[in-house]
Motif scaffolding. Structure first.
Motif, mmCIF file in Angstrom:
data_model
loop_
_atom_site.group_PDB
_atom_site.id
_atom_site.type_symbol
_atom_site.label_atom_id
_atom_site.label_comp_id
_atom_site.label_asym_id
_atom_site.label_seq_id
_atom_site.Cartn_x
_atom_site.Cartn_y
_atom_site.Cartn_z
ATOM 1 N N GLY A 28 1.142 -1.044 -0.107
ATOM 2 C CA GLY A 28 -0.035 -0.110 -0.087
ATOM 3 C C GLY A 28 0.884 1.166 -0.153
ATOM 4 N N ALA A 29 0.387 2.407 0.329
ATOM 5 C CA ALA A 29 1.182 3.715 0.147
ATOM 6 C C ALA A 29 2.346 3.499 1.184
ATOM 7 C CB ALA A 29 0.259 4.590 0.797
ATOM 8 N N GLY A 30 1.990 3.014 2.474
ATOM 9 C CA GLY A 30 3.338 3.063 3.348
ATOM 10 C C GLY A 30 4.496 1.987 2.800
ATOM 11 N N GLY A 31 4.060 0.822 2.242
ATOM 12 C CA GLY A 31 5.018 0.101 1.705
ATOM 13 C C GLY A 31 5.825 0.344 0.554
ATOM 14 N N LEU A 32 4.936 0.855 -0.519
ATOM 15 C CA LEU A 32 5.422 1.420 -1.576
ATOM 16 C C LEU A 32 6.456 2.490 -1.486
ATOM 17 C CD1 LEU A 32 2.176 1.730 -3.790
ATOM 18 C CD2 LEU A 32 4.307 -0.095 -4.003
ATOM 19 N N VAL A 33 6.267 3.554 -0.715
ATOM 20 C CA VAL A 33 7.149 4.618 -0.491
ATOM 21 C C VAL A 33 8.263 4.232 0.430
ATOM 22 C CG1 VAL A 33 7.669 7.096 0.917
ATOM 23 C CG2 VAL A 33 5.326 6.266 -0.412
ATOM 24 N N HIS A 75 -1.719 -9.583 -2.121
ATOM 25 C CA HIS A 75 -2.764 -9.333 -3.004
ATOM 26 C C HIS A 75 -2.597 -8.413 -4.148
ATOM 27 C CE1 HIS A 75 -6.802 -10.027 -3.932
ATOM 28 N NE2 HIS A 75 -7.607 -8.783 -3.572
ATOM 29 N N LYS A 76 -3.209 -7.192 -4.150
ATOM 30 C CA LYS A 76 -3.093 -6.243 -5.024
ATOM 31 C C LYS A 76 -2.127 -5.187 -4.827
ATOM 32 C CE LYS A 76 -7.687 -6.941 -7.147
ATOM 33 N NZ LYS A 76 -8.900 -6.205 -7.407
ATOM 34 N N MET A 77 -1.210 -4.834 -5.958
ATOM 35 C CA MET A 77 -0.186 -3.595 -5.771
ATOM 36 C C MET A 77 -1.150 -2.448 -5.512
ATOM 37 S SD MET A 77 2.942 -4.605 -5.812
ATOM 38 C CE MET A 77 3.953 -3.292 -6.383
ATOM 39 N N GLY A 78 -0.341 -1.282 -4.698
ATOM 40 C CA GLY A 78 -1.623 -0.093 -4.729
ATOM 41 C C GLY A 78 -2.376 -0.176 -3.224
ATOM 42 N N GLY A 79 -2.565 -1.425 -2.568
ATOM 43 C CA GLY A 79 -3.142 -1.442 -1.325
ATOM 44 C C GLY A 79 -4.681 -1.034 -1.289
ATOM 45 N N ASP A 80 -5.041 -0.816 -0.275
ATOM 46 C CA ASP A 80 -6.468 -0.417 -0.116
ATOM 47 C C ASP A 80 -6.983 0.998 -0.952
ATOM 48 O OD1 ASP A 80 -6.793 -2.534 1.236
ATOM 49 O OD2 ASP A 80 -6.610 -1.466 3.301
ATOM 50 N N CYS A 81 -5.926 1.797 -0.747
ATOM 51 C CA CYS A 81 -6.524 3.358 -1.361
ATOM 52 C C CYS A 81 -6.723 3.026 -2.939
ATOM 53 C CB CYS A 81 -5.294 4.250 -1.115
ATOM 54 S SG CYS A 81 -5.801 5.887 -1.280
ATOM 55 N N GLY A 121 -1.620 -2.537 6.708
ATOM 56 C CA GLY A 121 -2.753 -1.784 6.545
ATOM 57 C C GLY A 121 -3.869 -2.230 7.453
ATOM 58 N N ALA A 122 -4.919 -2.126 7.137
ATOM 59 C CA ALA A 122 -6.246 -2.266 7.972
ATOM 60 C C ALA A 122 -7.628 -2.724 7.066
ATOM 61 C CB ALA A 122 -6.724 -0.868 8.738
ATOM 62 N N ALA A 137 -0.067 0.813 12.062
ATOM 63 C CA ALA A 137 0.508 1.484 13.127
ATOM 64 C C ALA A 137 -0.268 2.997 13.813
ATOM 65 C CB ALA A 137 2.196 2.075 12.549
ATOM 66 N N GLY A 138 -1.029 3.370 13.176
ATOM 67 C CA GLY A 138 -1.859 4.464 13.523
ATOM 68 C C GLY A 138 -0.380 5.761 13.435
ATOM 69 N N PRO A 139 -1.061 6.805 14.344
ATOM 70 C CA PRO A 139 -2.238 7.079 14.982
ATOM 71 C C PRO A 139 -3.275 7.805 13.756
ATOM 72 C CG PRO A 139 -0.838 8.952 15.523
ATOM 73 C CD PRO A 139 0.016 7.950 14.576
ATOM 74 N N TYR A 140 -2.874 7.947 12.613
ATOM 75 C CA TYR A 140 -4.012 8.345 11.687
ATOM 76 C C TYR A 140 -4.241 7.455 10.700
ATOM 77 C CZ TYR A 140 -2.617 12.950 13.877
ATOM 78 O OH TYR A 140 -2.509 13.808 14.725
ATOM 79 N N GLN A 141 -5.201 7.177 10.021
ATOM 80 C CA GLN A 141 -5.487 6.201 8.952
ATOM 81 C C GLN A 141 -5.784 7.132 7.543
ATOM 82 O OE1 GLN A 141 -8.828 3.605 10.350
ATOM 83 N NE2 GLN A 141 -7.445 2.311 11.260
ATOM 84 N N PHE A 142 -4.606 7.659 7.224
ATOM 85 C CA PHE A 142 -4.777 8.459 5.938
ATOM 86 C C PHE A 142 -3.490 7.845 5.145
ATOM 87 C CE2 PHE A 142 -5.792 12.021 9.078
ATOM 88 C CZ PHE A 142 -7.240 11.875 8.900
ATOM 89 N N THR A 143 -3.826 7.867 3.613
ATOM 90 C CA THR A 143 -2.689 7.398 2.729
ATOM 91 C C THR A 143 -1.696 8.445 3.014
ATOM 92 O OG1 THR A 143 -4.520 6.471 1.416
ATOM 93 C CG2 THR A 143 -2.164 7.126 0.410
#
Length: 720
Positions: free
Chosen positions: A244-249, A267-273, A376-377, A551-557
């Motif tokens: 997802g965003a965190g892993g790709l960066v 699963h899919k590249m790009g994750g949930d977002c 992710g979540a 990890a939190g604390p924010y669930q934003f891409t």
């Protein structure tokens, strides 16, 4: 009564300390002034002076009086390194323990009775690892020692443990100070200050915290890793779990600095977002927004006709948009960047080994110096009786479950009044569903100001949505009539129990971090709804990091991407420099109409935090571009420090608020105030002018009235 007497005695001793001017002897100047006199006393009665010094040191430490550091220097000056270290080491530990016991006797019961629930986690941690925590604080003094003495007295740590850990933990620092004192005693002229021995002592004082951190890190590492065998060599520098965003960066940064990086995605590249969240939802929201514009085209001088929504085509467009963006996050792109991308399921076997299960059933172990978890979540589904038979969807599954429908569900219930629930409720209402939104809390978007919550609710109700706040979902019920199965959600709210019929049920009550199935349990990595990390995003094991929703604390891409930089850099270069994740300026947007954007604190948070602030507001119904476009609802609200233009937080409501927020995010990040925004040219006519006009409102309120009065008189004089 005994506590009152003890408090009175302590107060009397502290008062005597200052009234008798004893404190003047416990300064560096006092030490230097009285050094000769002390030497005479020590020469004539060495045991008496040593005993008196010992008792005075104990008293100063026990009463938490200022001067312990100077007395430590005095110990070296009077008694030399050996005897000075012996006297000061035991006096400081005994005094600290007495302060600890006094704090425990006077305050612990009261504090624990009042704040016991909040202190449960702290108490448990102290009971489990109190000695190590205290040793760390003694070795690396984050807080002054007297504060540690008093605060530790409020915890469950045993007194004997407190004493011996203090005795050992303070020893290294005491050696440095006493040694410096021995050099101070030999000063005969100003030139002696530059003696190599004295410079060395003070240099040691300066580097001691750095050495202490290294020692603590070494001890902590030995303690944490003791049951694992570290490989002698590694296959990779970094393994990243989740694309997802965190892993790709994280993988991108690692590859950029030429590290050996493996990125594992099950699963899919790009994750949930990309696949289920941000991109699909904003794509469908755009379609719904256009449908709403067409319905109200008469407001722009256009004739309105019958609106025919092809829901299947709209959902097809969602997949087209995902396909168009997929190359940005594709295996091919990251392989070209130098990342080893693996399609498989990762399990952390030990702190340096990841097992990868491939789709064909084969498995492979890969050793790595560092691991970044970006798992992710997933949407949380409330355990309501009967919900499993309801055919519910989540914000993740609706894109596949409803992709082939010719029309959206006729009657849709959305569970959850947070950003996701509100966005999708408005979206489907505009696409033709009759929507009911159920929220257990008193209002929608609880993290926003009450005013903003009310605007959001009014906007949803304007689109025909029935909003049920303060309403708890109880169960799903089913009835069969004339061969038709009817579904109901039973809720309990201000009007009592109600049965809401539905054809579709969308769960949007929040997202839960993915914590199971990839090895956290086997390693004993600490979790509490999310993976627990420190300021550097390290988990229980310093070489394993966590970023993003897991990890939190924010669930934003964008927060996941932000954290990824810190985790990757710390993992690859932490031996030289570690960076604390910076959450001071985190923006977020709720994509309703009107759009709601936030950065920093809002009014309710500023009030709760006791900040001294003021509010400046600019209404968009005064903005030329908003008037021209017929989108006049909304405002810019800026919180600043009282009397200053320093920005504490901004809330924007209105068309394109998410885009307009960027200027304030930049300003806050780099310490630019409203005066700088006011002095910046903004194109006309644009919505961005609203930011400048808000700054102008602040300036108008803070105009120098006396100077303006003088200027008025000056110009009147100039006119004759």
């Amino acid at each position: 009564m005994q506590r009152i007497i003890l408090l009175a005695v302590i107060a009397a001793l502290i008062a005597a300390f200052f009234l008798l001017d004893i404190n003047q002897w416990l300064t560096l100047e006092g030490l230097q002034t009285g050094l000769a006199r002390f030497e005479e006393w020590r020469s004539s009665a060495p045991l008496l002076v040593a005993g008196g010094f010992f008792l005075l040191y104990v008293a100063v430490t026990a009463l938490s009086l200022p001067g312990a550091a100077v007395m430590t220097l005095a110990g070296g000056a009077l008694f030399g390194l050996g005897w000075g270290l012996l006297i000061v080491s035991f006096a400081s530990s005994i005094g600290a323990t007495l302060a600890f016991l006094v704090s425990r006797y006077l305050f612990r019961d009261t504090v624990q009775a009042r704040f016991g629930e909040r202190l449960k986690a702290l108490n448990a941690g102290i009971e489990r690892d109190g000695a190590f925590y205290l040793f760390t604080l003694r070795l690396v003094p984050v807080f002054p020692f007297f504060v540690i003495n008093l605060l530790m007295g409020l915890t469950p740590i045993r007194a004997i443990t407190f004493y011996w850990v203090s005795q050992v933990g303070m020893l290294a620092g005491t050696v440095v100070y006493v040694n410096a004192g021995t050099q101070l005693a030999q000063l005969e002229s100003l030139g002696d200050v530059l003696s190599p021995t004295l410079i060395g002592s003070f240099a040691l004082l300066g580097v001691f915290p750095l050495l202490a951190r290294k020692i603590v890190g070494f001890i902590q590492g030995r303690r944490i890793y003791k049951r694992w065998q570290k490989p002698k060599q590694f296959d990779r520098n970094l393994v990243v779990i989740g694309a997802g965003a965190g892993g790709l960066v994280s993988a991108y940064i690692g590859a950029t600095v030429k590290a050996g990086v493996t990125l594992v995605e099950a699963h899919k590249m790009g994750g949930d977002c990309l696949n289920y969240g941000c991109i699909p939802s904003k794509t469908l929201i755009k379609t719904a927004k256009l449908a709403n514009r067409i319905r109200h085209a008469d407001q722009y001088g256009l004739s309105t006709g019958t609106l025919d929504i092809n829901f299947r085509a709209a959902m097809g467009r969602v997949q087209e948009v995902i396909s168009a963006i997929e190359p940005h996050d594709s295996v091919e792109r990251y392989t070209d960047l130098g990342v080893d991308v693996v399609q498989g399921y990762a399990t952390i076997v030990d702190p340096w080994t990841v097992e990868i299960a491939y789709p064909d059933g084969s498995r492979k172990n890969m050793t790595t110096r560092n691991i970044i978890i970006a798992a992710g979540a997933r949407p949380f589904v409330p355990p309501l009786p009967g919900i499993e038979d309801s055919g519910y969807v989540t914000s993740d599954t609706l894109w596949s479950s409803w992709a082939e429908l010719d029309a959206p569900p006729a009657r849709l219930i959305v569970l959850g009044g947070g950003p996701i629930g509100c966005e999708l409720a408005q979206c489907f209402a505009r696409l033709g569903s009759r929507v009911s939104l159920v929220e257990m809390l008193p209002r929608l978007l609880l993290k926003e100001d009450e005013e903003v919550s009310a605007i959001a609710q009014a906007a949803l109700q304007k689109d025909g949505i029935e909003v049920y706040t303060n309403s708890k979902a109880l169960r799903c019920e089913y009835e069969t009539e004339d061969g038709q199965r009817h579904k109901y959600l039973v809720i309990e709210g201000p009007a009592g129990e109600q049965r809401l019929p539905f054809d579709g049920l969308l769960c949007a009550v929040g997202r839960a971090a993915r914590l199971e199935g990839y090895g956290l349990e086997n390693l004993g990595i600490d979790t509490n709804r999310t993976i627990i990390t420190n300021d550097f995003l390290q988990t229980t094991y310093p070489n394993i990091y966590a970023v993003g929703d897991v990890a939190g604390p924010y669930q934003f891409t964008h927060t996941a991407a932000h954290q990824a930089w810190y985790a990757a850099v710390n993992a690859l270069f932490g031996e030289f420099k570690m960076f604390r994740a910076d959450y001071r300026v985190i923006p977020w947007v709720t994509f309703l109409e009107p759009e709601i954007a936030r950065v920093g604190v809002n009014e309710q948070e500023a009030t709760e935090q006791g900040l001294d602030f003021e509010v400046t507001r600019y209404e968009l119904d005064d903005l030329d571009r908003a008037i021209a476009e017929g989108e006049r609802q909304g405002f810019v609200k800026v919180l600043t420090a009282a009397g200053k233009d320093r920005i504490l937080g901004v809330t924007l409501v209105g068309e394109h608020s998410g885009e307009l927020l960027a200027e304030f995010v930049l300003a806050m990040k780099h310490g630019l105030g409203l005066n700088k925004i006011l002095g910046t040219i903004h194109s006309y006519p644009t919505r961005a002018e609203a930011n400048k006009y808000a700054a102008g409102e602040w300036k108008r309120k803070h105009a120098p009235q006396r100077i303006l009065a003088l200027l008025k008189r000056y110009h009147a004089w100039r006119r004759g």
